[in-house]
Design a protein around this motif. Structure first.
Motif, PDB file in Angstrom:
ATOM      1  N   ALA A 108      35.394  40.430 -53.885  1.00 32.71           N
ATOM      2  CA  ALA A 108      34.292  39.527 -53.568  1.00 32.71           C
ATOM      3  C   ALA A 108      33.850  39.775 -52.131  1.00 32.71           C
ATOM      4  N   ILE A 109      32.565  39.754 -51.913  1.00 26.22           N
ATOM      5  CA  ILE A 109      32.014  40.012 -50.578  1.00 26.22           C
ATOM      6  C   ILE A 109      32.350  38.828 -49.696  1.00 26.22           C
ATOM      7  N   VAL A 110      32.823  39.190 -48.495  1.00 23.55           N
ATOM      8  CA  VAL A 110      33.199  38.164 -47.518  1.00 23.55           C
ATOM      9  C   VAL A 110      31.972  37.841 -46.692  1.00 23.55           C
ATOM     10  N   ARG A 111      31.521  36.581 -46.714  1.00 21.38           N
ATOM     11  CA  ARG A 111      30.347  36.189 -45.969  1.00 21.38           C
ATOM     12  C   ARG A 111      30.692  35.318 -44.743  1.00 21.38           C
ATOM     13  N   GLU A 112      31.928  34.729 -44.751  1.00 24.60           N
ATOM     14  CA  GLU A 112      32.335  33.920 -43.603  1.00 24.60           C
ATOM     15  C   GLU A 112      33.855  34.019 -43.494  1.00 24.60           C
ATOM     16  N   ALA A 113      34.361  33.786 -42.240  1.00 19.24           N
ATOM     17  CA  ALA A 113      35.793  34.026 -41.959  1.00 19.24           C
ATOM     18  C   ALA A 113      36.688  32.916 -42.452  1.00 19.24           C
ATOM     19  N   THR A 114      36.147  31.784 -42.752  1.00 19.10           N
ATOM     20  CA  THR A 114      36.974  30.647 -43.109  1.00 19.10           C
ATOM     21  C   THR A 114      37.717  30.849 -44.400  1.00 19.10           C
ATOM     22  N   GLY A 115      37.251  31.704 -45.218  1.00 21.79           N
ATOM     23  CA  GLY A 115      37.915  31.902 -46.503  1.00 21.79           C
ATOM     24  C   GLY A 115      38.968  32.960 -46.468  1.00 21.79           C
ATOM     25  N   ILE A 116      39.233  33.547 -45.283  1.00 22.40           N
ATOM     26  CA  ILE A 116      40.196  34.647 -45.203  1.00 22.40           C
ATOM     27  C   ILE A 116      41.574  34.056 -44.909  1.00 22.40           C
ATOM     28  N   LEU A 117      42.601  34.529 -45.614  1.00 26.79           N
ATOM     29  CA  LEU A 117      43.969  34.081 -45.453  1.00 26.79           C
ATOM     30  C   LEU A 117      44.834  35.202 -44.911  1.00 26.79           C
ATOM     31  N   GLU A 118      45.896  34.819 -44.304  1.00 28.10           N
ATOM     32  CA  GLU A 118      46.840  35.827 -43.762  1.00 28.10           C
ATOM     33  C   GLU A 118      47.448  36.564 -44.936  1.00 28.10           C
ATOM     34  N   GLY A 119      47.513  37.814 -44.721  1.00 31.05           N
ATOM     35  CA  GLY A 119      48.083  38.672 -45.765  1.00 31.05           C
ATOM     36  C   GLY A 119      47.022  39.244 -46.730  1.00 31.05           C
ATOM     37  N   ASP A 120      45.755  38.718 -46.634  1.00 31.69           N
ATOM     38  CA  ASP A 120      44.704  39.283 -47.551  1.00 31.69           C
ATOM     39  C   ASP A 120      44.409  40.716 -47.196  1.00 31.69           C
ATOM     40  N   ILE A 121      44.167  41.480 -48.193  1.00 28.07           N
ATOM     41  CA  ILE A 121      43.788  42.883 -47.998  1.00 28.07           C
ATOM     42  C   ILE A 121      42.262  42.939 -48.057  1.00 28.07           C
ATOM     43  N   MET A 122      41.678  43.405 -46.966  1.00 29.04           N
ATOM     44  CA  MET A 122      40.229  43.512 -46.905  1.00 29.04           C
ATOM     45  C   MET A 122      39.805  44.972 -47.050  1.00 29.04           C
ATOM     46  N   GLU A 123      38.751  45.163 -47.863  1.00 28.66           N
ATOM     47  CA  GLU A 123      38.173  46.520 -48.073  1.00 28.66           C
ATOM     48  C   GLU A 123      36.809  46.518 -47.431  1.00 28.66           C
ATOM     49  N   THR A 124      36.644  47.344 -46.411  1.00 27.23           N
ATOM     50  CA  THR A 124      35.374  47.426 -45.682  1.00 27.23           C
ATOM     51  C   THR A 124      34.645  48.700 -46.084  1.00 27.23           C
ATOM     52  N   GLU A 125      33.443  48.497 -46.580  1.00 27.03           N
ATOM     53  CA  GLU A 125      32.620  49.656 -47.013  1.00 27.03           C
ATOM     54  C   GLU A 125      31.665  50.013 -45.889  1.00 27.03           C
ATOM     55  N   LEU A 126      31.704  51.266 -45.478  1.00 25.37           N
ATOM     56  CA  LEU A 126      30.831  51.792 -44.426  1.00 25.37           C
ATOM     57  C   LEU A 126      29.789  52.691 -45.087  1.00 25.37           C
ATOM     58  N   ALA A 127      28.835  53.191 -44.255  1.00 23.51           N
ATOM     59  CA  ALA A 127      27.852  54.130 -44.785  1.00 23.51           C
ATOM     60  C   ALA A 127      28.533  55.354 -45.337  1.00 23.51           C
ATOM     61  N   LYS A 128      29.632  55.757 -44.636  1.00 25.53           N
ATOM     62  CA  LYS A 128      30.398  56.889 -45.115  1.00 25.53           C
ATOM     63  C   LYS A 128      31.867  56.478 -45.124  1.00 25.53           C
ATOM     64  N   GLY A 129      32.405  56.251 -46.305  1.00 28.16           N
ATOM     65  CA  GLY A 129      33.806  55.942 -46.447  1.00 28.16           C
ATOM     66  C   GLY A 129      34.103  54.459 -46.430  1.00 28.16           C
ATOM     67  N   ASN A 130      35.424  54.143 -46.681  1.00 27.76           N
ATOM     68  CA  ASN A 130      35.894  52.780 -46.758  1.00 27.76           C
ATOM     69  C   ASN A 130      37.134  52.625 -45.848  1.00 27.76           C
ATOM     70  N   ILE A 131      37.340  51.353 -45.309  1.00 32.53           N
ATOM     71  CA  ILE A 131      38.527  51.063 -44.493  1.00 32.53           C
ATOM     72  C   ILE A 131      39.215  49.859 -45.117  1.00 32.53           C
ATOM     73  N   ASN A 132      40.533  50.028 -45.365  1.00 30.50           N
ATOM     74  CA  ASN A 132      41.324  48.934 -45.889  1.00 30.50           C
ATOM     75  C   ASN A 132      42.189  48.369 -44.736  1.00 30.50           C
ATOM     76  N   SER A 133      42.230  47.044 -44.646  1.00 27.72           N
ATOM     77  CA  SER A 133      43.015  46.409 -43.561  1.00 27.72           C
ATOM     78  C   SER A 133      43.657  45.126 -44.096  1.00 27.72           C
ATOM     79  N   LYS A 134      44.762  44.713 -43.374  1.00 24.06           N
ATOM     80  CA  LYS A 134      45.502  43.544 -43.832  1.00 24.06           C
ATOM     81  C   LYS A 134      45.388  42.495 -42.745  1.00 24.06           C
ATOM     82  N   VAL A 135      45.148  41.283 -43.148  1.00 28.34           N
ATOM     83  CA  VAL A 135      44.995  40.172 -42.195  1.00 28.34           C
ATOM     84  C   VAL A 135      46.389  39.765 -41.747  1.00 28.34           C
ATOM     85  N   MET A 136      46.617  39.649 -40.439  1.00 31.59           N
ATOM     86  CA  MET A 136      47.927  39.337 -39.887  1.00 31.59           C
ATOM     87  C   MET A 136      47.931  37.885 -39.503  1.00 31.59           C
TER      88      MET A 136
END
Length: 389
Positions: free
Chosen positions: A361-389
């Motif tokens: 699901a597209i993240v539109r605001e930070a309030t819904g993010i929880l610690e430990g969530d894995i976020m997938e960021t789509e760029l113009a070229k490629g994707n970045i996966n990160s974990k919320v600490m």
């Protein structure tokens, strides 16, 4: 006296009658008719007289070919006989011949009035002559000049005809019987297309056969048309009135029977010229009509062609207008396409933006993010996966 033969009255009358008939035979007696009468519609009685004597004559109505009346001078041929019942002497008539122009004229008009009163002269009984007869019957004497005149004139005018001669005596005691027999023969035994009854001129006495009642009735009864060509133009006989056509002379009878070949050729030429003229006139009229129709059709075609040209011009103008509208529509579509393309997510990413999703699901605001969530960021070229600490 013992051997004397006794005759009955009947036997005596018969004996005297036979003796007169066999002993004298036929005799000819001339005298004036007197006391003419018809008894019981079939028995004819009259007397012949001269200055000093009289003679009774007897006949039957159907045997009397000549109409008689008192005062006529006649020749009577007959056999002297005795009436069986009365013993009266008489002359049994076989033939009667009128004597003198006066008697002939009187008999002529008597019979003419009789036949006319019966309607035998009326036009409604006349049979039309054939236009081009092939078989012609001729009733006349074979030695008569009238016969050769007719043959010559027929050949001059037409030719190729079948001629049947019925030879007859044209005057005398046998003429009436032979002429009536010839008419019957040509009607029944040797049918022809037309009959010419003819003889040359002569006195009224010579022409008497053609004024007789049997001949007149035979001509009237003919089923084949008869042309009477008796004598010269001034001669008039009873057959002229009952015949289907009268010719003034024998040669004129031939002229009435067949046309002259020159007349037919000329008539055909005239008809041909008339037909050609009529055909040319008809062709001219038809050509004029066709010309008018073509002219009218051409004007109609030109009128409709102008209408078609106008429609084509308007159609062409409409096509140009439609093409212009289409071009403008295409340009507008292209412009909108470019705008739409510029607003697409991909193009936005190219300008340095990114899209972050958590669990798809597209993240539109930070309030819904929880610690430990894995976020997938789509760029113009490629994707970045990160974990919320």
């Amino acid at each position: 006296m013992d051997n004397e033969r006794i005759l009955s009255v009947s036997e005596f009358n018969r004996l005297v009658s036979d003796y007169l008939e066999q002993g004298l035979g036929a005799v000819t007696v001339q005298g004036e008719v007197t006391g003419f009468r018809v008894a019981r519609e079939r028995l004819v009685y009259f007397e012949l007289k001269d200055e000093r004597a009289r003679c009774l004559c007897f006949s039957l109505t159907h045997e009397m070919a000549q109409p008689l009346e008192d005062g006529m001078e006649v020749k009577v041929t007959g056999v002297p006989k005795i009436f069986q019942s009365t013993g009266g002497f008489h002359l049994r008539v076989q033939a009667v011949e009128l004597v003198g122009e006066g008697a002939l004229q009187k008999a002529f008009f008597m019979l003419k009035n009789k036949l006319e009163g019966e309607g035998l002269f009326e036009e409604r009984w006349k049979i039309s002559l054939p236009r081009f007869p092939e078989r012609i019957g001729i009733i006349t004497s074979p030695t008569a000049a009238a016969y050769t005149d007719i043959l010559r004139r027929l050949n001059e005018r037409w030719g190729g005809l079948t001629i049947t001669l019925a030879p007859v005596a044209v005057q005398g005691a046998d003429a009436v019987g032979e002429i009536t027999g010839a008419v019957k023969y040509l009607n029944e035994s040797n049918p022809v297309d037309v009959i010419i009854l003819t003889r040359g001129g002569g006195s009224m006495e010579d022409l008497q056969a053609f004024n007789s009642e049997p001949v007149a009735r035979a001509v009237f009864a003919s089923k084949i048309p008869i042309i009477a060509g008796v004598g010269h133009e001034r001669d008039v006989t009873l057959v002229d009135f009952v015949a289907d056509a009268r010719a003034s002379t024998p040669t004129n009878a031939a002229e009435l029977v067949v046309p002259h070949r020159r007349e037919i050729i000329q008539n055909l030429a005239n008809k041909e010229a008339t037909l050609v003229e009529a055909l040319e006139r008809e062709l001219h009229e038809r050509a004029h009509q066709i010309s008018r129709m073509l002219s009218s059709a051409w004007h109609a075609i030109e009128f409709h062609m102008q209408e078609v040209k106008g429609l084509c011009a308007r159609f062409q103008l409409s096509l140009s207008h439609i093409a212009h509208i289409q071009l403008r529509f295409e340009e507008r579509v292209a412009q909108l396409s470019r705008r739409l393309h510029a607003l697409s997510p991909k193009e936005t990413l190219k300008r340095g933006y990114s899209i972050t999703r958590v669990k798809g699901a597209i993240v539109r605001e930070a309030t819904g993010i929880l610690e430990g969530d894995i976020m997938e960021t789509e760029l113009a070229k490629g994707n970045i996966n990160s974990k919320v600490m």
